[in-house]
Write a protein that holds these residues in place. Structure first.
Motif, PDB file in Angstrom:
ATOM      1  N   VAL A   1     -20.492  17.793  -0.913  1.00  0.00           N
ATOM      2  CA  VAL A   1     -20.600  19.254  -0.848  1.00  0.00           C
ATOM      3  C   VAL A   1     -22.047  19.658  -0.576  1.00  0.00           C
ATOM      4  O   VAL A   1     -22.305  20.623   0.154  1.00  0.00           O
ATOM      5  N   GLY A   2     -22.990  18.914  -1.133  1.00  0.00           N
ATOM      6  CA  GLY A   2     -24.392  19.182  -0.823  1.00  0.00           C
ATOM      7  C   GLY A   2     -24.675  19.031   0.658  1.00  0.00           C
ATOM      8  O   GLY A   2     -25.372  19.860   1.261  1.00  0.00           O
ATOM      9  N   ILE A   3     -24.122  17.974   1.258  1.00  0.00           N
ATOM     10  CA  ILE A   3     -24.365  17.724   2.682  1.00  0.00           C
ATOM     11  C   ILE A   3     -23.751  18.811   3.550  1.00  0.00           C
ATOM     12  O   ILE A   3     -24.412  19.376   4.428  1.00  0.00           O
TER      13      ILE A   3
ATOM     14  N   ILE B   1     -15.206  18.698   5.540  1.00  0.00           N
ATOM     15  CA  ILE B   1     -15.635  20.053   5.895  1.00  0.00           C
ATOM     16  C   ILE B   1     -14.443  20.998   5.918  1.00  0.00           C
ATOM     17  O   ILE B   1     -14.514  22.130   5.428  1.00  0.00           O
ATOM     18  N   ALA B   2     -13.321  20.536   6.477  1.00  0.00           N
ATOM     19  CA  ALA B   2     -12.117  21.372   6.515  1.00  0.00           C
ATOM     20  C   ALA B   2     -11.637  21.698   5.106  1.00  0.00           C
ATOM     21  O   ALA B   2     -11.230  22.831   4.819  1.00  0.00           O
ATOM     22  N   LEU B   3     -11.689  20.707   4.202  1.00  0.00           N
ATOM     23  CA  LEU B   3     -11.280  20.941   2.819  1.00  0.00           C
ATOM     24  C   LEU B   3     -12.205  21.941   2.129  1.00  0.00           C
ATOM     25  O   LEU B   3     -11.750  22.864   1.449  1.00  0.00           O
ATOM     26  N   VAL B   4     -13.509  21.741   2.305  1.00  0.00           N
ATOM     27  CA  VAL B   4     -14.487  22.640   1.681  1.00  0.00           C
ATOM     28  C   VAL B   4     -14.320  24.058   2.211  1.00  0.00           C
ATOM     29  O   VAL B   4     -14.306  25.031   1.453  1.00  0.00           O
ATOM     30  N   ASP B   5     -14.156  24.182   3.530  1.00  0.00           N
ATOM     31  CA  ASP B   5     -14.008  25.509   4.128  1.00  0.00           C
ATOM     32  C   ASP B   5     -12.705  26.179   3.700  1.00  0.00           C
ATOM     33  O   ASP B   5     -12.664  27.382   3.446  1.00  0.00           O
ATOM     34  N   SER B   6     -11.637  25.391   3.617  1.00  0.00           N
ATOM     35  CA  SER B   6     -10.353  25.976   3.233  1.00  0.00           C
ATOM     36  C   SER B   6     -10.373  26.446   1.788  1.00  0.00           C
ATOM     37  O   SER B   6      -9.733  27.437   1.439  1.00  0.00           O
ATOM     38  N   PHE B   7     -11.145  25.740   0.943  1.00  0.00           N
ATOM     39  CA  PHE B   7     -11.220  26.136  -0.462  1.00  0.00           C
ATOM     40  C   PHE B   7     -12.204  27.286  -0.658  1.00  0.00           C
ATOM     41  O   PHE B   7     -11.887  28.294  -1.284  1.00  0.00           O
ATOM     42  N   ALA B   8     -13.409  27.118  -0.117  1.00  0.00           N
ATOM     43  CA  ALA B   8     -14.436  28.138  -0.314  1.00  0.00           C
ATOM     44  C   ALA B   8     -14.120  29.389   0.493  1.00  0.00           C
ATOM     45  O   ALA B   8     -14.367  30.506   0.055  1.00  0.00           O
ATOM     46  N   GLY B   9     -13.584  29.201   1.706  1.00  0.00           N
ATOM     47  CA  GLY B   9     -13.153  30.328   2.526  1.00  0.00           C
ATOM     48  C   GLY B   9     -14.297  31.089   3.159  1.00  0.00           C
ATOM     49  O   GLY B   9     -15.384  31.214   2.611  1.00  0.00           O
ATOM     50  N   GLY B  10     -14.046  31.574   4.363  1.00  0.00           N
ATOM     51  CA  GLY B  10     -14.982  32.486   4.998  1.00  0.00           C
ATOM     52  C   GLY B  10     -16.171  31.857   5.675  1.00  0.00           C
ATOM     53  O   GLY B  10     -17.026  32.575   6.192  1.00  0.00           O
ATOM     54  N   PHE B  11     -16.256  30.541   5.683  1.00  0.00           N
ATOM     55  CA  PHE B  11     -17.396  29.923   6.340  1.00  0.00           C
ATOM     56  C   PHE B  11     -17.110  29.768   7.830  1.00  0.00           C
ATOM     57  O   PHE B  11     -16.001  29.474   8.233  1.00  0.00           O
ATOM     58  N   THR B  12     -18.121  29.948   8.617  1.00  0.00           N
ATOM     59  CA  THR B  12     -17.964  29.757  10.053  1.00  0.00           C
ATOM     60  C   THR B  12     -17.878  28.280  10.368  1.00  0.00           C
ATOM     61  O   THR B  12     -18.395  27.442   9.628  1.00  0.00           O
ATOM     62  N   LYS B  13     -17.213  27.957  11.473  1.00  0.00           N
ATOM     63  CA  LYS B  13     -17.091  26.560  11.867  1.00  0.00           C
ATOM     64  C   LYS B  13     -18.446  26.017  12.293  1.00  0.00           C
ATOM     65  O   LYS B  13     -19.269  26.712  12.867  1.00  0.00           O
ATOM     66  N   LEU B  14     -18.644  24.752  11.987  1.00  0.00           N
ATOM     67  CA  LEU B  14     -19.847  24.094  12.468  1.00  0.00           C
ATOM     68  C   LEU B  14     -19.731  23.879  13.973  1.00  0.00           C
ATOM     69  O   LEU B  14     -18.695  23.457  14.472  1.00  0.00           O
ATOM     70  N   CYS B  15     -20.798  24.182  14.672  1.00  0.00           N
ATOM     71  CA  CYS B  15     -20.817  23.968  16.112  1.00  0.00           C
ATOM     72  C   CYS B  15     -21.459  22.620  16.402  1.00  0.00           C
ATOM     73  O   CYS B  15     -22.232  22.098  15.597  1.00  0.00           O
TER      74      CYS B  15
END
Length: 241
Positions: free
Chosen positions: A30-32, A213-227
């Motif tokens: 999660v830090g990374i 990253i998909a798991l973290v984003d799905s849980f935390a929500g609202g983060f933009t995708k990494l380009c």
């Protein structure tokens, strides 16, 4: 009615991962993927590998009385892939902006390693009802191969940072406090817990950064995708979506 051994044994390849190990890897991951993003640092490839531990047995430690049958580790994830012998020498010919960028990446690598061992200690303090403090963090880190490996990497960064012991201690103290604020922030801790639970129930194998990253984003929500982003010359040149 009696049951044969096969009927009561765990399914094959299901990890009996110690929960504290799961928290260490989750905190690091999660830090990374989140900590670096919050600092506006470029993405870097990493993966979590879950493996069977061949040398399962006992360790003489009052915190962790027995080794888990399985182990997990974060591979990759460092923005500064190869440490120079001296931070000052490596940045001597850089512009101020380049030096600042390099130092941000340098500090983030240490903070992410700290996030792993700190998450492990934070979980342990809650689970066992003991006080969370720096002493607990370092004692737990020294009680396992993975924790010691993280501490060895941190010490390598600190030795690179400065030959002066006082400077190294100040750098570590500053990063420790910053990392504690990150781990202790409720939404970050909930994300770490979510990922630790996921890793704890995983079969052996590799979990790539895209999945994490998909798991973290799905849980935390609202983060933009990494380009896709190619990192500067000092950093690992990998792309992670």
């Amino acid at each position: 009615m009696t049951y044969g051994h096969a009927a009561i044994s765990n399914p094959p390849n299901i990890v009996k991962l110690d929960k504290s190990i799961a928290y260490r890897q989750a905190g690091h991951a999660v830090g990374i993927c989140l900590g670096n993003r919050l600092k506006q640092l470029p993405p870097v490839y990493f993966q979590v590998t879950l493996t069977s531990r061949e040398d399962a047995g006992q360790i003489n430690n009052r915190y962790l009385p027995a080794l888990s049958q399985y182990n997990a580790s974060v591979e990759g994830g460092r923005l500064v892939q190869y440490l120079p012998s001296s931070f000052a020498e490596a940045t001597r010919h850089l512009t101020w902006a380049q030096r600042h960028e390099y130092q941000c990446a340098f500090d983030a690598d240490v903070a992410n390693l700290l996030a792993g061992i700190m998450a492990e200690a934070y979980y342990f303090s809650q689970h066992e009802g003991v006080a969370f403090n720096a002493n607990l963090v370092y004692q737990l880190a020294q009680s396992s191969d993975g924790g010691r490996a993280n501490m060895d990497l941190i010490n390598g960064y600190l030795k690179c940072w400065s030959p002066d012991q006082a400077d190294r201690q100040k750098k570590l103290a500053d990063l420790f406090l910053a990392t504690y604020r990150f781990v202790n922030e409720p939404s970050n801790w909930q994300t770490i817990t979510f990922l630790a639970d996921y890793l704890w129930g995983r079969p052996t194998g590799v979990v790539p950064c895209e999945d994490i990253i998909a798991l973290v984003d799905s849980f935390a929500g609202g983060f933009t995708k990494l380009c896709q982003s190619e990192l500067p010359g000092f950093f690992m040149r990998r792309k992670c979506l």
